[in-house]
Design a protein around this motif. Structure first.
Motif, PDB file in Angstrom:
ATOM      1  N   TYR A  42       4.602  12.457  25.139  1.00 29.86           N
ATOM      2  CA  TYR A  42       4.013  11.547  26.115  1.00 29.86           C
ATOM      3  C   TYR A  42       3.527  10.294  25.392  1.00 29.86           C
ATOM      4  CZ  TYR A  42       4.151  15.313  29.518  1.00 29.86           C
ATOM      5  OH  TYR A  42       4.579  16.307  30.367  1.00 29.86           O
ATOM      6  N   CYS A  44       2.066   6.026  25.761  1.00 28.65           N
ATOM      7  CA  CYS A  44       1.317   5.070  26.568  1.00 28.65           C
ATOM      8  C   CYS A  44       2.306   4.229  27.372  1.00 28.65           C
ATOM      9  CB  CYS A  44       0.478   4.176  25.664  1.00 28.65           C
ATOM     10  SG  CYS A  44      -0.388   2.839  26.523  1.00 28.65           S
ATOM     11  N   CYS A  93      -5.874   4.264  24.766  1.00 25.44           N
ATOM     12  CA  CYS A  93      -4.780   4.202  23.800  1.00 25.44           C
ATOM     13  C   CYS A  93      -5.314   3.620  22.492  1.00 25.44           C
ATOM     14  CB  CYS A  93      -3.649   3.332  24.345  1.00 25.44           C
ATOM     15  SG  CYS A  93      -2.305   3.070  23.163  1.00 25.44           S
ATOM     16  N   LEU A 100      -6.761   5.799  29.617  1.00 22.57           N
ATOM     17  CA  LEU A 100      -5.880   6.938  29.857  1.00 22.57           C
ATOM     18  C   LEU A 100      -6.551   7.989  30.730  1.00 22.57           C
ATOM     19  CD1 LEU A 100      -4.630   7.393  26.176  1.00 22.57           C
ATOM     20  CD2 LEU A 100      -3.461   6.175  28.035  1.00 22.57           C
ATOM     21  N   LEU A 122       1.034   7.422  31.498  1.00 22.16           N
ATOM     22  CA  LEU A 122       1.941   8.092  30.566  1.00 22.16           C
ATOM     23  C   LEU A 122       3.406   7.834  30.875  1.00 22.16           C
ATOM     24  CD1 LEU A 122       0.229  11.611  30.559  1.00 22.16           C
ATOM     25  CD2 LEU A 122      -0.021   9.814  28.834  1.00 22.16           C
TER      26      LEU A 122
END
Length: 128
Positions: A42, A44, A93, A100, A122
């Motif tokens: 996963y 950013c 991030c 996030l 994501l």
């Protein structure tokens, strides 16, 4: 890792912009990765920074994708968050500071952590 520049509001969807840049959240059980079982990494959605391995994802029942460990210590940054009268730890991030989600200390072994992350923040890169 990629060297892409973080997108601005014209390249993020309205939901991504609201979450990543304005510290919003998606409603529980609505994100595209909440029930995802695919293998990969996963990243950013804003800058492409690698954040979490699918092997650390688990079903926390919270309604958001949950992970018990970050990919590397510099993948994310943590900040005190006292908004809405709560005491939480915000997760951003480590490269571009996109919001996030949050991390909690009620996760499974071996870390005891629950990184509760918005799907809209994501991008899953599936393993080949």
């Amino acid at each position: 890792m990629t060297d892409r520049q973080p997108p601005d509001e014209t390249t993020l969807t309205p939901e991504q912009y609201s979450i990543c840049r304005l510290k919003g959240t998606e409603p529980p059980f609505t994100g595209k990765y909440v029930d995802c079982k695919k293998v990969g990494t996963y990243h950013c959605v804003c800058c492409g920074n690698a954040l979490f391995a699918s092997s650390t994802k688990y079903d926390s029942g919270s309604g958001w994708p949950s992970f018990w460990e970050v990919l590397s210590p510099d993948s994310v940054a943590e900040h005190s968050d006292t908004t809405y009268g709560m005491r939480r730890v915000e997760v951003t991030c480590g490269r571009c500071a996109a919001h996030l989600g949050h991390v909690f200390t009620d996760g499974p072994a071996p870390t005891g952590l629950r990184y509760c992350i918005n799907s809209a923040a994501l991008n899953l890169q599936e393993a080949l």
